[in-house]
Design an enzyme around this catalytic site. Structure first.
Site, PDB file in Angstrom:
ATOM      1  N   HIS A 144       0.819  -1.214   0.000  1.00 15.29           N
ATOM      2  CA  HIS A 144       0.000   0.000   0.000  1.00 15.29           C
ATOM      3  C   HIS A 144       0.857   1.270   0.000  1.00 15.29           C
ATOM      4  O   HIS A 144       0.346   2.349  -0.272  1.00 15.29           O
ATOM      5  CB  HIS A 144      -0.900  -0.019   1.235  1.00 15.29           C
ATOM      6  CG  HIS A 144      -2.322   0.366   0.977  1.00 15.29           C
ATOM      7  ND1 HIS A 144      -2.939   0.281  -0.256  1.00 15.29           N
ATOM      8  CD2 HIS A 144      -3.278   0.830   1.819  1.00 15.29           C
ATOM      9  CE1 HIS A 144      -4.202   0.681  -0.147  1.00 15.29           C
ATOM     10  NE2 HIS A 144      -4.427   1.024   1.096  1.00 15.29           N
ATOM     11  N   ASN A 150      -6.629   6.664   3.882  1.00 10.39           N
ATOM     12  CA  ASN A 150      -8.062   6.898   3.700  1.00 10.39           C
ATOM     13  C   ASN A 150      -8.478   8.358   3.817  1.00 10.39           C
ATOM     14  O   ASN A 150      -9.626   8.687   3.551  1.00 10.39           O
ATOM     15  CB  ASN A 150      -8.858   6.040   4.677  1.00 10.39           C
ATOM     16  CG  ASN A 150      -8.637   4.564   4.450  1.00 10.39           C
ATOM     17  OD1 ASN A 150      -7.956   4.155   3.511  1.00 10.39           O
ATOM     18  ND2 ASN A 150      -9.210   3.755   5.308  1.00 10.39           N
ATOM     19  N   ASP A 188      -0.992   2.235  -5.425  1.00  9.09           N
ATOM     20  CA  ASP A 188      -0.958   0.807  -5.741  1.00  9.09           C
ATOM     21  C   ASP A 188      -2.279   0.427  -6.399  1.00  9.09           C
ATOM     22  O   ASP A 188      -3.283   1.113  -6.227  1.00  9.09           O
ATOM     23  CB  ASP A 188      -0.761  -0.012  -4.456  1.00  9.09           C
ATOM     24  CG  ASP A 188      -1.851   0.220  -3.434  1.00  9.09           C
ATOM     25  OD1 ASP A 188      -2.631  -0.714  -3.168  1.00  9.09           O
ATOM     26  OD2 ASP A 188      -1.957   1.338  -2.899  1.00  9.09           O
ATOM     27  N   ASN A 240      -9.484   3.298  -1.192  1.00 13.66           N
ATOM     28  CA  ASN A 240      -9.992   4.316  -0.274  1.00 13.66           C
ATOM     29  C   ASN A 240      -9.254   5.648  -0.355  1.00 13.66           C
ATOM     30  O   ASN A 240      -9.843   6.700  -0.127  1.00 13.66           O
ATOM     31  CB  ASN A 240      -9.997   3.793   1.166  1.00 13.66           C
ATOM     32  CG  ASN A 240     -11.037   2.717   1.361  1.00 13.66           C
ATOM     33  OD1 ASN A 240     -12.089   2.725   0.727  1.00 13.66           O
ATOM     34  ND2 ASN A 240     -10.747   1.769   2.226  1.00 13.66           N
TER      35      ASN A 240
END
Length: 188
Positions: A21, A67, A92, A113
């Site tokens: 991530h 997020n 990613d 997100n």
């Protein structure tokens, strides 16, 4: 003079440093190293800048966690007066094969997100993004564990090989434009 905001998405903290991530952070670290600049902690993120071919590139690693990335992106776009078309978000992507590059000028958040929050804060899905494929080698329902998981040795080796190309994507975006960058690098 043209100014560009290059945003690498990721999560702050040692716990997340080598996770799939955090690919946006890793790519920006390589861009900064290539152009001999370093990050400083500032409002809502770590920032660095450099000049290349008459253009200024601002690099941003949001400190808001993935997020909530939109808040940092919007703040720095406004602060530096950088147009949305000159903003590139690096992230990613589970939906494309590992190491594959996909640059687009708009699109859905694809269940990501960080992109979802950026879209909400900017009020549009029409902003350039650079998706770096991390593949989908996980069992059903294990998506979060996969993206927050650390690279295996083979992935890490392949990722290191792909970093120079990722830097070229960023440079091309600022010097050759979105369309040329898409034509040159998509699917590579």
């Amino acid at each position: 003079m043209k100014k560009f905001l290059i945003v690498g998405l990721g999560n702050i903290g040692e716990k997340y440093e080598n996770t799939r991530h955090n690919i946006g952070f890793k790519i920006l670290d390589e861009v900064a190293a290539t152009y001999d600049t370093s990050f400083e902690t500032d409002k809502l993120g770590d920032v660095a800048s450099y000049r290349y071919k008459g253009r200024t590139f601002m690099l941003l690693k949001p400190s808001t966690f993935m997020n909530l990335s939109g808040k940092a992106v919007k703040f720095w776009m406004q602060k530096e007066k950088i147009a949305i078309e000159n903003t590139l978000v690096i992230t990613d992507d589970l939906n494309i094969d590992f190491g594959t590059i996909r640059v687009k000028g708009k699109g859905s958040d694809g269940g990501h997100n960080g992109l979802k929050d950026i879209q909400e804060k900017l009020g549009t899905n029409k902003y350039p993004r650079f998706r770096f494929g991390v593949g989908s080698n996980y069992s059903k329902g294990r998506q979060v564990d996969y993206v927050l998981g650390e690279w295996n040795k083979e992935e890490e080796s392949k990722f290191i090989e792909r970093l120079p190309t990722a830097v070229k994507v960023v440079t091309s975006f600022g010097t050759a434009g979105l369309a040329n960058t898409m034509n040159t690098f998509n699917g590579k």
